[in-house]
Design an enzyme around this catalytic site. Structure first.
Site, PDB file in Angstrom:
ATOM      1  N   ARG A  23       0.831  -1.189   0.000  1.00  9.69           N
ATOM      2  CA  ARG A  23      -0.147  -0.073   0.279  1.00  9.69           C
ATOM      3  C   ARG A  23       0.927   1.368  -0.170  1.00  9.69           C
ATOM      4  O   ARG A  23       1.751   1.362   0.623  1.00  9.69           O
ATOM      5  CB  ARG A  23      -0.881   0.098   1.148  1.00  9.69           C
ATOM      6  CG  ARG A  23      -2.100  -1.234   1.355  1.00  9.69           C
ATOM      7  CD  ARG A  23      -2.654  -1.133   2.666  1.00  9.69           C
ATOM      8  NE  ARG A  23      -1.488  -1.257   3.765  1.00  9.69           N
ATOM      9  CZ  ARG A  23      -1.590  -1.060   5.137  1.00  9.69           C
ATOM     10  NH1 ARG A  23      -2.849  -0.531   5.327  1.00  9.69           N
ATOM     11  NH2 ARG A  23      -0.666  -1.421   5.861  1.00  9.69           N
ATOM     12  N   LYS A  83      -3.382 -11.821  -7.557  1.00 11.07           N
ATOM     13  CA  LYS A  83      -2.807 -10.316  -7.596  1.00 11.07           C
ATOM     14  C   LYS A  83      -4.117  -9.359  -7.880  1.00 11.07           C
ATOM     15  O   LYS A  83      -4.248  -8.565  -7.286  1.00 11.07           O
ATOM     16  CB  LYS A  83      -1.819  -9.898  -8.315  1.00 11.07           C
ATOM     17  CG  LYS A  83      -1.183  -8.292  -8.464  1.00 11.07           C
ATOM     18  CD  LYS A  83      -1.294  -7.783  -7.133  1.00 11.07           C
ATOM     19  CE  LYS A  83      -0.770  -6.330  -7.283  1.00 11.07           C
ATOM     20  NZ  LYS A  83      -0.737  -5.485  -6.106  1.00 11.07           N
ATOM     21  N   CYS A 132      -2.773   1.233  -8.955  1.00  9.67           N
ATOM     22  CA  CYS A 132      -2.944  -0.198  -8.903  1.00  9.67           C
ATOM     23  C   CYS A 132      -4.605  -0.410  -9.274  1.00  9.67           C
ATOM     24  O   CYS A 132      -4.898  -1.100 -10.169  1.00  9.67           O
ATOM     25  CB  CYS A 132      -2.859  -0.955  -7.701  1.00  9.67           C
ATOM     26  SG  CYS A 132      -0.902  -0.791  -7.150  1.00  9.67           S
TER      27      CYS A 132
END
Length: 434
Positions: free
Chosen positions: A154, A207, A263
């Protein structure tokens, strides 16, 4: 162990510094000689809390070095990580693998002993197969294994996430590679970190599936916030009420202006394209992407409504520009949708962000960037909190109100108590609350 990290972006630099801090010998490689020279001088290309100190400590200890020379680093390495960018490809949303494929060719050309090649970049299912094929074409006699090892960092908490992860995922069917990866991550065994060994394709999908699921949670609570506003409920209490159910969990249930960053937008699109090509469309993810895009646009309307329905020639102060606090990352930040929409409606913008203004100046035009949160209030008709930086959590609202034309606060992160702001004389608008 000897580690070569190809790519000194967010993932590569954080991973390289953390591996060095574990005691491994790490060389971080990048083609940008200006970036490498800056890193040697301790100048970071990104803002990440604690990263500069970590790089400095391990550079001084001799465990971390930086180079533009791939050949020597690869020949000395036990593991070579590919940590280059995989941006969304223009036109179709697929992950652009050009940098990954070029890295595979360059690495293969310099192998001279058994080496584990680790895909750390976020890549679509099947990329490991593609990387292995490219490398065997480039170096048919090369002795290597290609492994998937996705990152779960993160921004703003990346060092902690790397050193105290929820899990390590490794995709390989090669026992030699498994042993190397176990040794690489052995420093985490003391923390009893779960290491999941699986096949390469499953690892790659983990992922994307993880990020898509979190994006779904964000879009869901944002829609619940809209419902709360219409029926008179409180979205923060709704989130707490459902988050206490351990089947759901409390994380990623903070209503706001929509997700952004490097992301979630990119990975949800890439998963959509992968699923569509496999003829199994992921309709929930598709709906999430659409809902998030709509969400950002609706926030500008919310601000205009709070200002009486029009903002022509009005000054709007913006607190926070990055997609989240503790980063300078402007990629897909809600501010990039909201501010132009306000400008199109005739508003003048004054803005401040503790770390993101250099990047914001590249993306936003005709914005007055100021030196602090109180400067934002000068002659403003409304103030909008877009990013929940800590320094915005205890502002002096008497001082702010005196500087404003009209005391209107639009809090898109719900960091203040509505009654407190109203007692200070503000018209206060938040997300999913009365």
């Amino acid at each position: 162990m000897r580690v070569a990290m190809v790519g000194t972006g967010y993932v590569g630099l954080v991973s390289g510094a953390c591996f060095a801090d574990f005691g491994h010998q790490v060389v971080c490689i990048d083609k940008d000689d200006g970036k490498i020279e800056n890193l040697r001088q301790g100048i970071m290309p990104i803002f990440e809390p604690g990263l500069a100190d970590l790089v400095e400590a391990n550079t001084k200890a001799g465990r971390l070095t930086f180079s533009i020379e791939l050949k020597e680093a690869v020949r000395d390495a036990d593991t070579v990580f590919i940590a280059v960018g995989t941006p969304s490809r223009r036109g179709d949303g697929h992950a652009d693998l050009n940098f990954v494929e070029q890295a595979a060719r360059d690495i293969a050309a310099h192998l001279d002993h058994y080496t584990v090649i680790v895909n750390k970049s976020t890549v679509p299912v099947g990329t490991g197969d593609r990387v292995e094929s490219i490398m065997r074409e480039t170096n048919p006699k090369g002795d290597f294994s290609v492994v998937s090892n996705p990152e779960f960092l993160r921004e703003g908490a990346a060092i902690s996430d790397f050193k105290r992860p929820d899990r390590i995922v490794v995709g390989t069917s090669d026992e030699r590679a498994r042993q190397v990866m176990r040794e690489l991550y052995r420093p985490l065994f003391l923390n009893e970190t779960p290491i999941l060994f699986t096949d390469r394709r499953t690892s790659e999908l983990i992922k994307y599936a993880s990020n898509a699921f979190l994006a779904v949670k964000i879009a869901y609570i944002n829609e619940m916030a809209d419902v709360c506003e219409k029926v008179g409920a409180n979205v923060q209490e709704v989130a707490r009420g459902i988050g206490l159910d351990n089947r759901i969990g409390k994380k990623f249930l903070n209503a706001g202006p929509g997700y952004g960053g490097s992301c979630f937008p990119k990975d949800t699109l890439a998963l959509m394209r992968t699923a569509q090509e496999a003829d199994v469309p992921v309709s929930i993810v598709e709906a999430t992407v659409k809902a998030n895009t709509t969400r950002k646009k609706k926030m500008a309307t919310k601000i205009i409504t709070a200002c009486g329905g029009e903002v022509q020639d009005k000054t709007i102060g913006i607190l926070g520009l990055t997609f989240k606090p503790n980063t300078d990352d402007m990629r897909e930040a809600p501010s990039l949708d909201i501010i132009p929409a306000l400008q199109a409606a005739g508003a003048k913008i004054r803005a401040y962000d503790p770390e993101g203004m250099a990047e914001a100046k590249k993306e936003l035009k005709d914005v007055i960037f100021v030196d602090g949160p109180y400067d934002v209030a000068d002659n403003a008709h409304a103030i909008v909190i877009l990013t929940e930086w800590d320094q915005f959590r205890a502002l002096d609202f008497e001082r702010i109100a005196l500087a404003m034309v009209t005391p209107i606060m639009v809090d898109l992160r719900n960091i203040y108590n509505p009654e407190d702001l109203r007692q200070d004389g503000f018209t206060y608008v938040s997300i999913g609350r009365k």
